[in-house]
Design an enzyme around this catalytic site. Sequence first.
Site, PDB file in Angstrom:
ATOM      1  CG  ASN A  45      -0.233   0.143   2.522  1.00 23.79           C
ATOM      2  OD1 ASN A  45       0.994   0.009   2.585  1.00 23.79           O
ATOM      3  ND2 ASN A  45      -0.977   0.413   3.592  1.00 23.79           N
ATOM      4  N   GLY A  46       2.187   1.131  -0.110  1.00 20.95           N
ATOM      5  CA  GLY A  46       3.059   2.292  -0.185  1.00 20.95           C
ATOM      6  C   GLY A  46       3.716   2.681   1.118  1.00 20.95           C
ATOM      7  CD  GLN A 105       4.368  24.373  -1.767  1.00 16.35           C
ATOM      8  OE1 GLN A 105       3.469  24.437  -0.928  1.00 16.35           O
ATOM      9  NE2 GLN A 105       4.479  23.353  -2.615  1.00 16.35           N
ATOM     10  CG  HIS A 138      13.761  28.935  -3.598  1.00 15.89           C
ATOM     11  ND1 HIS A 138      14.252  29.027  -4.887  1.00 15.89           N
ATOM     12  CD2 HIS A 138      12.643  29.706  -3.569  1.00 15.89           C
ATOM     13  CE1 HIS A 138      13.474  29.813  -5.604  1.00 15.89           C
ATOM     14  NE2 HIS A 138      12.494  30.244  -4.830  1.00 15.89           N
ATOM     15  CE  LYS A 202      11.749  34.895 -12.981  1.00 16.91           C
ATOM     16  NZ  LYS A 202      12.323  33.543 -12.780  1.00 16.91           N
ATOM     17  NE  ARG A 204       8.040  32.917 -11.025  1.00 15.34           N
ATOM     18  CZ  ARG A 204       8.663  31.872 -11.558  1.00 15.34           C
ATOM     19  NH1 ARG A 204       7.966  30.793 -11.871  1.00 15.34           N
ATOM     20  NH2 ARG A 204       9.954  31.906 -11.783  1.00 15.34           N
ATOM     21  CG  ASP A 230      17.806  30.411 -10.650  1.00  8.79           C
ATOM     22  OD1 ASP A 230      17.732  30.814  -9.476  1.00  8.79           O
ATOM     23  OD2 ASP A 230      16.824  30.348 -11.413  1.00  8.79           O
ATOM     24  N   GLY A 236      12.981  24.078 -16.587  1.00 11.37           N
ATOM     25  CA  GLY A 236      13.927  24.686 -17.508  1.00 11.37           C
ATOM     26  C   GLY A 236      13.359  25.776 -18.393  1.00 11.37           C
TER      27      GLY A 236
END
Length: 326
Positions: A45-46, A105, A138, A202, A204, A230, A236
Amino acid sequence: MTGITTYGEKRLVLISGRAHPELAANVASELDVEIVPTTAYDFANGEVYVRFAESVRGADAFVLQSHTAPINQWIMEQLIMVDALKRASVKQITAILPFYGYARQDKKHRGREPISARLVADLFKTAGADRLMSVDLHAAQTQGFFDGPVDHLWAMPILVDYVRGRVNTENVTVVSPDAGRIRVAEQWAAKLGGGPLAFVHKTRDIHRPNQAVANRVVGEVEGRDCVLVDDLIDTGGTIAEAVRVLLHQGANSVIVAATHGVLSDPASQRLAECGASEVVVTDTLPIPPEKRFAQLKVLSIAPLLARAIREVFDDGSVTSLFDGNA
């Protein structure tokens, strides 16, 4: 018995999940230790099962897992490993996340959104991790999400050393893919001889993930050898379009440098066809043969991780790896 033994019975053990065994093997080789033998498998079941084949009682345990696809499975496996170590009476647990899952996030853009990067940190704390170690988060402030020490490692020295040998440092312009990462570009430029900076303007749409439109370049790029930097490359699209804009505005050549090669489809095709002379990443994430292409260069992050592990184990200074100061 696996691990390094020092005075006072202090012992280091290295644990690896199944996400990136090659990286774990390279780190173990740098440390001159063996990875703790581990039984790990999935039920029908994972659900994930983990058991260590030897005693780790009283050891300083370092649990290495790259958060690659399927990312939720590997995060869960690492959490279970941390929990198993805690229940096996280790002295200290350091969870090593070369690529921190959900790091993008890190804040709320709109109402009723989660801050998933904080949730991941909370999960590791609840599981029993005393310390986190990651590479090129990030957003640097993500360090504050974890209630304990966080070692934020930088891959920039590795990438810079390689790129320096591939460009004419007197004709380099370092380019940020957006205005928000100009500070990183400034650091790159300083290490490459103090040349000019540029960034790609840019737009977004926050309603459409992994999509951005590169509009124009702000800065001097005509006739220059550009280094586009980056922290990660996912699908990409943004990077490939930025390369095209740079070449269209007269750049002599473009090298792309990023720490994390996520390379979700169709990134490899986009990068291979965008006109970049080289795309340089590290192996914080596994890159299978089918995602590799002629212009791709993968540098090893294992020596950096091994040096950081030694500093933590010896109660040294991880910061000294980057600025030369204790």
